[in-house]
Design a protein around this motif. Sequence first.
Motif, mmCIF file in Angstrom:
data_model
loop_
_atom_site.group_PDB
_atom_site.id
_atom_site.type_symbol
_atom_site.label_atom_id
_atom_site.label_comp_id
_atom_site.label_asym_id
_atom_site.label_seq_id
_atom_site.Cartn_x
_atom_site.Cartn_y
_atom_site.Cartn_z
ATOM 1 N N GLU A 34 1.545 -11.314 -9.001
ATOM 2 C CA GLU A 34 1.575 -11.017 -7.569
ATOM 3 C C GLU A 34 1.955 -9.557 -7.332
ATOM 4 O O GLU A 34 1.362 -8.875 -6.502
ATOM 5 C CB GLU A 34 2.558 -11.940 -6.858
ATOM 6 N N PHE A 35 2.943 -9.075 -8.074
ATOM 7 C CA PHE A 35 3.345 -7.672 -7.935
ATOM 8 C C PHE A 35 2.189 -6.746 -8.267
ATOM 9 O O PHE A 35 1.934 -5.779 -7.547
ATOM 10 C CB PHE A 35 4.548 -7.358 -8.833
ATOM 11 N N ARG A 37 -0.917 -7.167 -7.913
ATOM 12 C CA ARG A 37 -1.957 -7.220 -6.880
ATOM 13 C C ARG A 37 -1.494 -6.733 -5.509
ATOM 14 O O ARG A 37 -2.295 -6.650 -4.582
ATOM 15 C CB ARG A 37 -2.466 -8.652 -6.731
ATOM 16 N N THR A 38 -0.215 -6.401 -5.374
ATOM 17 C CA THR A 38 0.354 -6.081 -4.068
ATOM 18 C C THR A 38 0.634 -4.591 -3.923
ATOM 19 O O THR A 38 1.131 -3.950 -4.844
ATOM 20 C CB THR A 38 1.680 -6.861 -3.874
ATOM 21 N N ALA A 39 0.348 -4.071 -2.737
ATOM 22 C CA ALA A 39 0.717 -2.692 -2.413
ATOM 23 C C ALA A 39 2.184 -2.683 -1.999
ATOM 24 O O ALA A 39 2.608 -3.492 -1.171
ATOM 25 C CB ALA A 39 -0.160 -2.166 -1.286
ATOM 26 N N VAL A 40 2.959 -1.801 -2.614
ATOM 27 C CA VAL A 40 4.392 -1.688 -2.330
ATOM 28 C C VAL A 40 4.690 -0.274 -1.836
ATOM 29 O O VAL A 40 3.897 0.650 -2.020
ATOM 30 C CB VAL A 40 5.244 -2.025 -3.569
ATOM 31 N N SER A 65 9.138 -3.947 -1.078
ATOM 32 C CA SER A 65 8.108 -4.852 -0.593
ATOM 33 C C SER A 65 7.698 -4.554 0.849
ATOM 34 O O SER A 65 6.568 -4.845 1.234
ATOM 35 C CB SER A 65 8.559 -6.309 -0.730
ATOM 36 N N ASP A 66 8.594 -3.966 1.630
ATOM 37 C CA ASP A 66 8.274 -3.636 3.023
ATOM 38 C C ASP A 66 9.273 -2.612 3.551
ATOM 39 O O ASP A 66 10.233 -2.254 2.866
ATOM 40 C CB ASP A 66 8.256 -4.894 3.898
ATOM 41 N N THR A 88 2.266 4.138 -0.153
ATOM 42 C CA THR A 88 1.914 2.765 -0.511
ATOM 43 C C THR A 88 1.087 2.827 -1.794
ATOM 44 O O THR A 88 0.072 3.524 -1.848
ATOM 45 C CB THR A 88 1.114 2.100 0.625
ATOM 46 N N LEU A 90 -0.337 0.438 -5.219
ATOM 47 C CA LEU A 90 -0.555 -0.878 -5.821
ATOM 48 C C LEU A 90 0.380 -1.061 -7.022
ATOM 49 O O LEU A 90 0.558 -0.150 -7.828
ATOM 50 C CB LEU A 90 -2.013 -0.994 -6.261
#
Length: 157
Positions: A34-35, A37-40, A65-66, A88, A90
């Motif tokens: 998940e990390f 695939r996620t933009a942080v 995360s946000d 931001t 990935l």
Amino acid sequence: MTAAEQTVPGPGRGSEADDEVTTARRRFARLLGEFRRTAVLVPFDAQDSLWTADFNGVRWICAFSDEEALARFAVARGEAGREWSYRTILGARLLDVMVPMLPGPAGVALDAGSTDGALFPPVAGIVPDEVAVDLGGAGTGAEAGTGAGTGTGAGAR
């Protein structure tokens, strides 16, 4: 009961501890996927370098995360009054591209200082093999802990 009388679990009948380790590894593998695939959000210091923290010989890229998680980090550091620039990025790019650019062992600390934080350490299966720390067969990285210290924002060296 003597040692000869004790039973050893046979194939397919692992101990409860083995089941817990297997469950923890699967949970971490899902978190890692998940990390990746996620933009942080990755804050940058005054020199426009990644905000990093050095802890026990490992350089940790701080990612969030946000904006709320980044704001909590700023408050915890006593720096809520300053402007925090960030980009931001990935998660996969952090692990596969940015970590290898740093000198020495490096990983990613997600939501550093929070109770929901996670560490992605510099071990095989998490970062590219050429920058992974050799654990001598001690693990695969699935044993990574949660939470992270706040350290100092020294930026990339």
